[in-house]
Design an enzyme around this catalytic site. Structure first.
Site, PDB file in Angstrom:
ATOM      1  N   ASP A  19     -16.197 104.699 -26.033  1.00 36.40           N
ATOM      2  CA  ASP A  19     -16.155 103.257 -26.269  1.00 36.40           C
ATOM      3  C   ASP A  19     -15.396 102.574 -25.131  1.00 36.40           C
ATOM      4  O   ASP A  19     -14.310 103.000 -24.746  1.00 36.40           O
ATOM      5  CB  ASP A  19     -15.459 103.024 -27.609  1.00 36.40           C
ATOM      6  CG  ASP A  19     -15.223 101.558 -27.929  1.00 36.40           C
ATOM      7  OD1 ASP A  19     -15.890 100.701 -27.326  1.00 36.40           O
ATOM      8  OD2 ASP A  19     -14.368 101.279 -28.795  1.00 36.40           O
ATOM      9  N   HIS A  67     -10.648  98.425 -31.752  1.00 35.29           N
ATOM     10  CA  HIS A  67     -10.948  99.199 -30.554  1.00 35.29           C
ATOM     11  C   HIS A  67      -9.659  99.444 -29.777  1.00 35.29           C
ATOM     12  O   HIS A  67      -8.857  98.533 -29.568  1.00 35.29           O
ATOM     13  CB  HIS A  67     -11.938  98.452 -29.665  1.00 35.29           C
ATOM     14  CG  HIS A  67     -13.244  98.133 -30.329  1.00 35.29           C
ATOM     15  ND1 HIS A  67     -14.362  98.917 -30.208  1.00 35.29           N
ATOM     16  CD2 HIS A  67     -13.591  97.107 -31.147  1.00 35.29           C
ATOM     17  CE1 HIS A  67     -15.345  98.391 -30.909  1.00 35.29           C
ATOM     18  NE2 HIS A  67     -14.910  97.289 -31.490  1.00 35.29           N
TER      19      HIS A  67
END
EC number: 3.1.-.-
Length: 550
Positions: free
Chosen positions: A190, A363
């Site tokens: 990611d 995140h």
């Protein structure tokens, strides 16, 4: 490794792993349309590559239940031949429950979805799949390890290293470190927050901040967040209960996800706390918390409709406080700012993450991404889930912790990375791009169709109907002129006589030139009317000429 979505963009994540003629697909996400994609409901990856290889797909594995990783699943299944030909689908329980709900809406009830707990291995012959517990802004997120004869690839999915998560244990650091010890062939990671230094704040800090904000309010509180951020939903409910407020869920996805999570025991909601929208008028404002969709300024979401005074059940008024417990996804800033401005105009006070620590990203920041790289020690790295800037920043980050620069592959959708005994390299690109969901249709509307929609939204539409004689081509009835959505309507009204004269003149010219082909007469009408409108209005509306021969 073949990315079909998620590279050069935020959204529609989908990656193919292929070995020895067999395929595993990781994630099947959607992206929401931009303002220029007028009339489009969803943007999907182009999975025509999978359609041609449907019989080779061993499984689809979903890392977590967010739309950009799960939302395309029903459309993929349809393109692969429907429920009877669908591959097996694997994920953690909440993810699979959300997947079942989506498939049920599309009448794909026969598809087999399998709940998998972290640490369990799925043997598919060619592949071995393992799910590893991860922390994110939704429960039951996981990393996915795919092992084949070439080695092991680890897909991080969306993750952060939250040391004090609100819903259970931290990420499985020990298992990640074992990958590093055993030898990880490739990390596919990611890239969302690679531009943010340091560590992301813990979700556990958000609950007390929400309570402090709620405690200072005397009127209604309207909280907006992602419908899938069930950690946030729980913390809003907890704060409301502490302050003796009732909670109303607004927005279809918010209600659906809440019901799923409650049924699975993920949400703890005391009896009598939830109320229906119709009950709000019977409650004093200081007893109300509304949890609403619309944190990204989505046109049809509940909060956006409230901001524009278009919601059938709730009208914003003085004394309301709207709490944005989310940050805009890159690209959504304009829509969010417009929503906030309209809320102020309607009389509400607005609180965002800039005013109080009421949001924590799901995140990880740079230091967490370094930790992932250092724990797993991959030979190769492929940054995923980010625009091109973020992919390049992720590459620099990987190199900074010791990964060889030549071993980091910043790919693009449709560009595979091939690995064999000789090493890794980019392969031959395959067709990629996007497919659109437009109402009930799936496909790729021609660029011309989207241009037409943009033209209609900007300058409106003129319809010109001319009736001519079948024998001589001359006008036999007064032209009909209809226009819709045309700016400067007063000037357009004044144009009517000039336009009728122009239609008559164009038809007479075609008749004098002995032109009887209706398509050609329509072309002449189009060009003449468009030129006149441009001269008078300096606008280029869509002109639809209709010629009827009688």
């Amino acid at each position: 490794m073949l990315p079909l979505g998620g590279l050069g963009e935020i959204g529609k994540n989908m990656t193919v792993v292929e070995y020895d003629g067999k395929i595993v697909v990781i994630d099947a996400g959607v992206r929401f349309p931009t303002a220029e994609q007028v009339g489009i409901d969803l943007v999907l990856p182009d999975f025509s590559y999978l359609k041609d290889r449907a019989q080779d797909i061993e499984a689809i594995v979903i890392t977590h239940g967010h739309e950009d990783h799960l939302g395309a699943l029903p459309y993929v299944i349809k393109q692969l031949g429907g429920a009877r030909r669908a591959p097996k689908i694997y994920g953690r329980p909440l993810t699979m429950a959300m997947g079942r709900s989506k498939l049920d809406e599309h009448r794909l009830r026969e598809v087999e979805l399998t709940d998998v707990q972290p640490g369990s291995e799925i043997n598919l012959g060619t592949f071995k799949i393992e799910l590893i517990h991860a922390t994110h802004s939704i429960p039951d997120a996981c990393n996915v390890a795919v092992t084949c004869g070439a080695g092991t690839m680890l897909f991080t999915g969306d993750y952060k290293f939250d040391q004090t998560p609100v819903d259970g244990p931290p990420a499985d650091f020990l298992r990640l470190a074992r990958f590093g010890k055993e030898g990880l062939l490739m990390l596919l990671g990611d890239s969302t927050n690679v531009d943010r230094p340091g560590w992301s704040p813990s979700e556990s800090l958000v609950g007390p901040a929400l309570y402090d904000v709620f405690a200072r309010q005397r009127g209604r509180i309207i909280v907006t967040s992602f419908a899938s951020n069930l950690h946030r939903v729980q913390q809003v409910i907890d704060a409301a209960v502490e302050l003796n407020r009732k909670v109303c869920m607004l927005g279809r996805s918010m209600r659906k996800n809440t019901n799923i999570a409650k049924a699975l025991g993920i949400l703890d909601i005391p009896e009598g706390v939830l109320v229906q929208p119709r009950d709000l008028e019977h409650l004093p404002d200081h007893r109300v918390v509304v949890m609403s969709t619309g944190s990204q300024g989505e046109p049809l979401a509940a909060l956006r409709r409230m901001a524009f005074r278009d919601h059938p059940q709730i009208r914003i008024h003085d004394g309301d406080t709207v709490v944005f417990s989310a940050t805009p996804i890159p690209g959504n800033e304009r829509a969010v700012n417009e929503t906030i401005d309209k809320l102020y105009q309607a009389g509400a006070n607005v609180i965002t993450h800039k005013d109080a620590p009421i949001h924590a990203s799901g995140h990880g920041y740079q230091e967490e991404m370094k930790m992932m790289l250092n724990l797993t020690k991959p030979k190769y790295v492929m940054p995923l889930h980010g625009d091109y800037q973020r992919l390049q920043l992720h590459k620099r980050l990987a190199v900074s912790v010791g990964v060889k620069e030549d071993n980091v592959f910043c790919a693009e959708n449709g560009l595979p990375v091939e690995i064999d005994a000789r090493g890794a390299r980019f392969g031959k690109p395959v067709p990629s791009g996007v497919m659109y969901v437009d109402g009930t249709d799936i496909g790729a509307p021609a660029d011309a169709a989207l241009r037409d929609r943009r033209s209609l939204s900007a300058d409106g539409l003129f319809v010109v109907v001319a009736t001519i004689g079948d024998d001589d081509g001359k006008t036999v009835a007064e032209p009909e002129l209809i226009f819709r959505g045309v700016p400067f309507k007063d000037e357009a009204d004044a144009l009517l006589e000039a336009l009728r004269d122009q239609v008559d003149a164009s038809v007479e010219r075609a008749a004098a030139d002995d032109i009887h082909d209706l398509d050609e007469i329509q072309r002449i009408l189009h060009d003449d009317v468009a030129q006149l409108v441009w001269e008078k209005l300096k606008r280029r509306p869509m002109v639809l000429p209709v010629v009827v021969a009688v």
